[in-house]
Design an enzyme around this catalytic site. Structure first.
Site: not given
Lengths: 584, 258
Positions: A442-444
């Protein structure tokens, strides 16, 4: 009270004092109240609180998890609500937030340390405050004064939580595909309809109000990312006097069953489930939603980098204790007829040092990045601000990608040290491995971090930002080479630096972007090893005059002489080009 | 109501301790609030709340001007502190400590109640509370597991081996409280920030009129030797041949625990 998590305050203090420049950050006008003594008190008390109150809930959180009820409410595991209440009373969420709305106005890097402590204690629990802080930051930068006054004070105390609603079933890494609709109303508000997925703490029982930040499109918005706006959608509509009104039309229709962080409810949120649509207010400019999201992206990515560090630390502490208690087999030091402690076996020592040295390296890389953000926002000289902004931009994908990969690897070594028991859930080592896996996604995703590194960061000032960074590493190696105990480490770093230069220049010379992208992930790892290696080397040099000298030397030498050489081996992968990946 | 709490700043028990050549404890690192004193601080804050107003003052003694441990208690909510700080304090015995703390209580102004722990976690003499009460001329109520104050009277439940005694005295009085008597609060972020600006009155032996009475100069005891605690003996193993329970019962009876 003894706990199974001990905040590693000695190493953290060393990094704050000697590596990431807290003593300079403290001098910026906005931070004069954040003197070193207060930071010390704050970290030791927060650490004690998280270790004693939040850490003991980690296992029950994994075993029971959050539960979605028939009435579309979500119940967190027993103990979470009371611990969250205690967290609000202690006020730890306010430390780094803006003073205008009740925040403590402390440096970002101090907030980052608090995030390490709470994430180590209980990653699932930490998700609620972490997401709230992301939402606070976005509102601070982009919301109108009226919206700020309405939402920020209670979000900063933690009485209300916040969420980030980006992902949809067909819009994950690619936000251009967002389809959620926002229909303007005559009173200036919007009616939001659509479905968002993967919304952490999108519904839960720990706060009275949940403030959703939602990406959606207005009817005549342009396509792609340029037509996305950001809206604030509260779970309960706000009355004019600031009290909570009727329930907004946002419903948690289910939660996901996951590999890890099971106490953090990952929600499917339906906006307009009851037919009308959820009432929202525009945050920032119309069609400026992506820009708004990106202002918090560096901070959020550092928050996730910290999760890799934090779970590595927790897994290490557990494996370390086990290796000092468990007897098995014989080692050269074992007396006749007796079994050796695990720690007496050279291979176990190698595993523990692989964990410990990489944890220290991650901590340095992350806090230097966080410190650069403080410098970039508050330094008095424009050149200083700009230089640090470049460093923060370059280091953020390294910190996020490498620390979360490494956190997972360390949790895996933690399982290995426990032997067969490591594979048994009761031991608790497996939870760290499962929990740490999400941080790579997550978060890229880490692939996106690598693409960000070669696509956006490598080309900054025609490659000079990276070249200057490598130049600073060279100077630092030269300073360290004169310390006799560090000469072998400095030599190893020089070879790795040469590899980094070769890989960098090869990438900068390519004309086919696919050739660059093909080498992105090994390049990120290579750059992280060299960057973190320099920080470890520098730590050992600085510590050589201090009491902690021998400890720093031990981990720095292991990291530089035994792990950093892996950087050189990555050059062929970086420079192989896209044709090497042909086939199906 | 004005409650004074005696608190001690001790070396962090989590860090391996070391002794000086004169057998005293090395006190070089950053000290912490003795955990056993956090109960007194919490109790004092609760008593003041229950009384509808007043304040809590800390008193402490140190050979240097170290305040790290005091700041923890100030962050919990105490209003101010008196720190007897003098190199001449080094080597004080229990009576010297009691003299300094009793004078510090007088310096703190009009006091209704003094709370202490039953003993410190580094010295363990357990005699300072009674000595202080004697020096102040106040009643000493010790080993309290519950404390109530009403109409100028303090009533405690005094922990005994068999249960508890109810003991009462008029104020002012000194009460020592047992660990676990209340749940100490965590210092909050706001409490820590507020503690920065709370007054710490630092005074010397001379300020208290105790020149020559503290530290080695005033001590009437010397430490002649220090020995390691005996290593734990190997346990006794009972093979269960069907009568194991009898052996366990008789073992416990010998220990007089049943």
């Amino acid at each position: 009270m003894s706990t199974d998590y001990t905040p590693p305050l000695a190493d953290i203090s060393f990094v704050l004092d000697h590596i990431c420049g807290l003593n300079e950050i403290n001098k910026f006008a906005v931070f004069t109240h954040a003197d070193r003594e207060v930071v010390t008190d704050l970290l030791s008390e927060a650490g004690r609180f998280f270790a004693q109150t939040v850490a003991p809930l980690n296992v029950i959180g994994d075993q029971i998890g959050s539960v979605h009820n028939a009435d579309n409410t979500v119940s967190t595991p027993a103990g979470f609500k009371a611990a969250y209440q205690a967290y609000v009373e202690a006020g730890w969420g306010a430390v780094a937030a803006a003073p205008e709305y009740g925040g403590g106005g402390f440096p970002f890097v101090v907030g980052a340390v608090l995030e390490e402590l709470i994430s180590s204690a209980n990653l699932s629990f930490s998700m609620c405050p972490l997401l709230t802080q992301g939402a606070i930051r976005l509102l601070e930068h982009h919301a109108s004064d009226a919206l700020k006054a309405m939402y920020l004070p209670k979000m900063i105390t933690g009485e209300w939580s916040g969420t980030m609603n980006l992902t949809e079933p067909d819009a994950g890494s690619d936000l251009a595909a967002v389809r959620t609709k926002a229909e303007p109303q005559s009173d200036g508000s919007y009616l939001i309809t659509g479905t968002k997925i993967f919304i952490s703490f999108g519904e839960h029982d720990m706060t009275d109000q949940i403030v959703h930040l939602v990406l959606a499109r207005t009817p005549d918005a342009p396509g792609g990312t340029k037509g996305i706006s950001c809206f604030v959608v509260p779970k309960y509509l706000m009355n004019e006097d600031g009290t909570l009104g009727e329930r907004n039309d946002v419903t948690c229709v289910s939660i996901e069953h996951k590999m890890g962080i099971k106490a953090s409810p990952t929600c499917v949120l339906s906006f307009g489930e009851n037919g009308r649509g959820a009432v929202g207010e525009l945050v920032g400019e119309l069609n400026g939603g992506i820009i708004a999201m990106f202002t918090m992206m560096n901070h959020a990515r550092i928050g996730v980098a910290i999760e890799g560090l934090a779970l590595g630390e927790r897994a290490y502490q557990q494996a370390y204790s086990f290796a000092h208690e468990r007897k098995q087999g014989r080692a050269s030091s074992t007396a006749r007829g007796e079994s050796a402690l695990l720690i007496e076996h050279p291979d176990v020592r190698r595993m523990l040092l692989t964990m410990e040295s990489q944890i220290e390296a991650m901590r340095r890389l992350i806090y230097v990045t966080a410190g650069a953000i403080d410098h970039s926002e508050h330094a008095t000289e424009a050149a200083d601000r700009e230089g640090n902004e470049e460093i923060a931009a370059l280091f953020t994908p390294l910190a996020k990608g490498w620390s979360t990969d490494t956190g997972f690897e360390i949790a895996s070594i933690g399982v290995q040290i426990h032997g067969g028991m490591g594979f048994i859930e009761e031991t608790g080592a497996a939870q760290h491995l499962r929990d740490s896996r999400i941080a790579m996604i997550y978060e890229g995703t880490n692939g996106i971090q690598a693409m960000d590194l070669v696509g956006r960061k490598l080309g900054l000032r025609g490659g000079d930002v990276v070249r200057e960074h490598l130049g600073r590493i060279q100077s630092s190696i030269a300073e360290c080479r004169v310390v006799p105990e560090l000469s072998a480490s400095a030599a190893a770093m020089e070879s790795a630096l040469e590899a980094a230069r070769e890989a960098t220049e090869w990438l900068l010379a390519q004309t086919n972007n696919d050739d660059v992208l093909a080498g992105a992930t090994p390049y990120l790892r290579l750059m992280a090893l060299v960057t973190a290696g320099e920080l470890m080397l520098r730590s050992a040099r600085i510590a050589s005059n201090l009491e902690c000298g021998p400890a720093q030397l031990r981990t720095a030498r292991f990291f530089c002489e035994q792990l950093v050489p892996g950087a050189t081996a990555l050059v062929p992968a970086v420079t192989a080009g896209v044709d090497s990946l042909a086939g199906r | 109501m004005h409650v004074v709490v005696c608190v001690k700043q001790i070396p962090d028990p989590a860090v391996p301790g070391a002794l000086n050549a004169d057998h005293t404890l090395k006190r070089e690192g950053k000290p912490i609030l003795d955990e056993s004193d956090s109960y007194g601080v919490e109790m004092a804050l609760q008593l003041v709340d229950a009384a509808g107003g007043g304040e809590v003052t800390l008193i402490s003694m140190a050979a240097n001007e170290e305040t790290a441990g005091l700041r923890t208690a100030l962050a919990m909510g105490a209003a101010k502190a008196v720190l007897v700080s003098d190199p001449a304090c080094a080597g004080s015995d229990a009576l010297g400590t009691a003299k300094a703390l009793a004078k510090a209580v007088e310096r703190a102004g009009s006091v209704d109640l003094v709370l202490t722990a039953t003993e410190s976690s580094d010295g363990y003499t357990g005699t300072v509370p009674a000595q202080m009460a004697e020096l102040l001329g106040w009643p000493a109520l010790t080993f309290a597991k519950k404390v109530d104050i009403a109409d100028g009277t303090v009533t405690i439940q005094r922990q005994t081996e068999a249960g508890y005694d109810t003991v009462q005295a008029s104020l002012p009085a000194l009460v020592s409280v047992t660990a676990g008597v209340v749940e100490p609060r965590y210092p909050s972020f706001k409490g820590i920030m507020a503690a920065k600006n709370k007054p710490v009155d630092i005074c010397t032996a001379a300020d208290l009129g105790l020149d020559g009475q503290l530290g080695w100069a005033g001590a009437r005891q010397t430490i002649t030797n220090v020995e390691n605690a005996p290593a734990r003996q190997a346990g006794e193993k009972f093979e269960d041949d069907g009568t194991g329970f009898e052996k366990v019962v008789s073992f416990l009876e010998n220990l007089k625990v049943i």
